[in-house]
Design a protein around this motif. Structure first.
Motif, mmCIF file in Angstrom:
data_model
loop_
_atom_site.group_PDB
_atom_site.id
_atom_site.type_symbol
_atom_site.label_atom_id
_atom_site.label_comp_id
_atom_site.label_asym_id
_atom_site.label_seq_id
_atom_site.Cartn_x
_atom_site.Cartn_y
_atom_site.Cartn_z
ATOM 1 N N THR A 129 0.251 5.290 6.799
ATOM 2 C CA THR A 129 0.423 5.801 5.438
ATOM 3 C C THR A 129 -0.894 6.087 4.730
ATOM 4 O O THR A 129 -1.044 7.136 4.085
ATOM 5 N N LEU A 130 -1.865 5.169 4.814
ATOM 6 C CA LEU A 130 -3.133 5.397 4.117
ATOM 7 C C LEU A 130 -3.807 6.681 4.579
ATOM 8 O O LEU A 130 -4.323 7.456 3.759
ATOM 9 N N LYS A 131 -3.791 6.911 5.892
ATOM 10 C CA LYS A 131 -4.425 8.125 6.428
ATOM 11 C C LYS A 131 -3.702 9.378 5.932
ATOM 12 O O LYS A 131 -4.337 10.394 5.617
ATOM 13 N N LEU A 132 -2.377 9.301 5.851
ATOM 14 C CA LEU A 132 -1.604 10.457 5.398
ATOM 15 C C LEU A 132 -1.786 10.695 3.901
ATOM 16 O O LEU A 132 -1.817 11.844 3.449
ATOM 17 N N PHE A 133 -1.894 9.625 3.132
ATOM 18 C CA PHE A 133 -2.199 9.796 1.707
ATOM 19 C C PHE A 133 -3.510 10.564 1.550
ATOM 20 O O PHE A 133 -3.610 11.519 0.768
ATOM 21 N N LYS A 134 -4.527 10.129 2.282
ATOM 22 C CA LYS A 134 -5.840 10.781 2.202
ATOM 23 C C LYS A 134 -5.747 12.239 2.642
ATOM 24 O O LYS A 134 -6.352 13.130 2.029
ATOM 25 N N LYS A 135 -4.980 12.484 3.688
ATOM 26 C CA LYS A 135 -4.786 13.845 4.194
ATOM 27 C C LYS A 135 -4.253 14.770 3.111
ATOM 28 O O LYS A 135 -4.622 15.950 3.046
ATOM 29 N N HIS A 136 -3.404 14.230 2.241
ATOM 30 C CA HIS A 136 -2.771 15.043 1.202
ATOM 31 C C HIS A 136 -3.462 14.917 -0.160
ATOM 32 O O HIS A 136 -2.874 15.230 -1.196
ATOM 33 N N GLY A 137 -4.718 14.478 -0.143
ATOM 34 C CA GLY A 137 -5.535 14.530 -1.348
ATOM 35 C C GLY A 137 -5.420 13.349 -2.285
ATOM 36 O O GLY A 137 -5.939 13.393 -3.408
ATOM 37 N N MET A 138 -4.755 12.284 -1.858
ATOM 38 C CA MET A 138 -4.647 11.089 -2.691
ATOM 39 C C MET A 138 -5.793 10.134 -2.364
ATOM 40 O O MET A 138 -6.229 10.052 -1.218
ATOM 41 N N THR A 139 -6.256 9.414 -3.366
ATOM 42 C CA THR A 139 -7.332 8.444 -3.169
ATOM 43 C C THR A 139 -6.751 7.037 -3.165
ATOM 44 O O THR A 139 -6.118 6.614 -4.139
ATOM 45 N N ASN A 140 -6.959 6.325 -2.062
ATOM 46 C CA ASN A 140 -6.510 4.935 -1.965
ATOM 47 C C ASN A 140 -7.483 4.045 -2.730
ATOM 48 O O ASN A 140 -8.661 3.974 -2.389
ATOM 49 N N VAL A 141 -6.995 3.361 -3.757
ATOM 50 C CA VAL A 141 -7.862 2.514 -4.581
ATOM 51 C C VAL A 141 -7.795 1.055 -4.147
ATOM 52 O O VAL A 141 -8.819 0.431 -3.876
ATOM 53 N N ALA A 142 -6.589 0.495 -4.063
ATOM 54 C CA ALA A 142 -6.454 -0.918 -3.694
ATOM 55 C C ALA A 142 -5.014 -1.219 -3.301
ATOM 56 O O ALA A 142 -4.075 -0.584 -3.802
ATOM 57 N N TYR A 143 -4.866 -2.211 -2.414
ATOM 58 C CA TYR A 143 -3.548 -2.645 -1.937
ATOM 59 C C TYR A 143 -3.487 -4.165 -1.952
ATOM 60 O O TYR A 143 -4.408 -4.831 -1.458
ATOM 61 N N TRP A 144 -2.392 -4.699 -2.495
ATOM 62 C CA TRP A 144 -2.231 -6.148 -2.582
ATOM 63 C C TRP A 144 -0.809 -6.568 -2.225
ATOM 64 O O TRP A 144 0.151 -5.826 -2.465
ATOM 65 N N THR A 145 -0.685 -7.776 -1.702
ATOM 66 C CA THR A 145 0.602 -8.452 -1.648
ATOM 67 C C THR A 145 0.620 -9.459 -2.794
ATOM 68 O O THR A 145 -0.428 -9.802 -3.352
ATOM 69 N N VAL A 146 1.808 -9.920 -3.145
ATOM 70 C CA VAL A 146 1.953 -10.818 -4.290
ATOM 71 C C VAL A 146 2.005 -12.262 -3.817
ATOM 72 O O VAL A 146 2.776 -12.606 -2.911
ATOM 73 N N ASP A 147 1.188 -13.086 -4.419
ATOM 74 C CA ASP A 147 1.117 -14.499 -4.051
ATOM 75 C C ASP A 147 2.475 -15.166 -4.276
ATOM 76 O O ASP A 147 3.063 -15.066 -5.355
#
Length: 243
Positions: A163-181
Motif C-alpha cells: 500500500t505505501l508504495k502504491l500511495f506514493k505511485k499515485h502522488g500521495m505523501t506518507n507522513v506517519a503510521y501508528w497502531t493504537v496502544d
C-alpha cells in the motif's frame, strides 16, 4: 567460515533494524473548544503552549484543524516512553508559567470543552517522523482503519508490502503510521496531498490500479481486513512543525 561470516552479517543487520525501529510513545490529542473559542486556543498554543511542552521534554510532532469541522484541534506529541509522558504532563500541569497562561487566556471564559487522547506506537514501516514544510500549501488526511477480528497483522503486512508504495505511485505523501496502544484492531495514519480534491482523485486512481486490486484480493482470500475506514481532511496550523 562462510557460515560464521553470514551469521555475523545477519546479526548486524538485525541490530540495525532494531535500532532503527521508532520506539517512542506517541499521543494524538483532540481538543473540542467551546463555540467560537478555537482562535483563542490556537493563539495560546502558538504563543505559549508548544514552548512549554518543549520545556518539559515533549516533542511537538504536528498540529492540524479539520477542514469541515469547527471548534476542533488535532495534534500529535511524542515522548521517550509512557513514563516520561506522565512525568512531563505532571510537570507541565504544575508549571507556574502554564498556570498564568491558562488563567490569562480564560478571562473571557473556558476555552476547551473536551479532550480526547489516543496513545500510539509507530509501525515498523512508518517513515521517520520529522519536521517538514512544503513550499506549497498542502492538506493532510487523517485515516483510521478498524479491522475485523484478528485481521490487523494482515492489514499491516499489506501496507508494508504494497500500500505505501502504491500511495506514493499515485502522488500521495506518507507522513506517519501508528497502531493504537492496547488495541489490536486499529491503524491510524496521516497522508499529505496538494489539495483535498487532489487527494480524492489520487485515491480514485489508487483504487482502480490493477496492482492494488491484485494485492487487495490476495490479502483478503480469508475474509475482508477492514471493517471501517474513517477519513478527516485537515490543514496544518501556522505553528505546526509539519506543514
Amino acid at each position: 567460515m562462510f557460515k560464521q561470516i553470514l551469521s555475523i552479517m545477519l546479526l548486524f543487520a538485525a541490530s540495525l533494524t532494531a535500532s532503527a525501529q521508532d520506539t517512542r510513545c506517541y499521543e494524538t490529542r483532540i481538543y473540542y473548544t467551546h463555540p467560537g473559542r478555537l482562535e483563542a486556543l490556537l493563539t495560546r498554543f502558538r504563543d505559549h503552549t508548544t514552548k512549554i511542552f518543549e520545556k518539559h521534554g515533549m516533542t511537538n510532532v504536528g498540529y492540524w484543524v479539520p477542514l469541515h469541522e469547527e471548534n476542533k484541534l488535532v495534534y500529535v506529541l511524542s515522548y521517550p516512553d509512557r513514563a516520561a509522558r506522565d512525568a512531563s504532563w505532571k510537570a507541565f500541569g504544575s508549571d507556574p508559567e502554564w498556570k498564568k497562561v491558562q488563567s490569562d487566556s480564560e478571562v473571557s471564559g473556558k476555552i476547551v470543552a473536551k479532550v480526547e487522547s489516543i496513545f500510539m506506537n509507530a509501525t515498523d514501516f512508518s517513515p521517520k517522523i520529522k519536521s517538514s514544510k512544503s513550499k506549497k500549501e498542502r492538506v493532510f488526511e487523517l485515516r483510521t482503519y478498524t479491522t475485523n477480528t484478528g485481521k490487523l497483522p494482515d492489514l499491516l503486512t499489506r501496507f508494508r508490502d504494497h500500500t505505501l508504495k502504491l500511495f506514493k505511485k499515485h502522488g500521495m505523501t506518507n507522513v506517519a503510521y501508528w497502531t493504537v496502544d492496547g488495541k489490536d484492531d486499529t491503524l491510524i495514519y496521516i497522508l499529505a496531498h496538494p489539495s483535498e480534491e487532489a487527494g480524492k482523485k489520487a485515491f480514485d486512481a489508487f483504487r482502480a490500479d490493477p496492482v492494488w486490486i491484485k494485492a487487495r484480493d490476495e490479502s483478503e482470500k480469508n475474509g475482508k481486513l477492514a471493517a471501517k475506514v474513517e477519513s478527516v481532511y485537515m490543514k496544518a496550523t501556522d505553528f505546526s512543525t509539519i506543514k
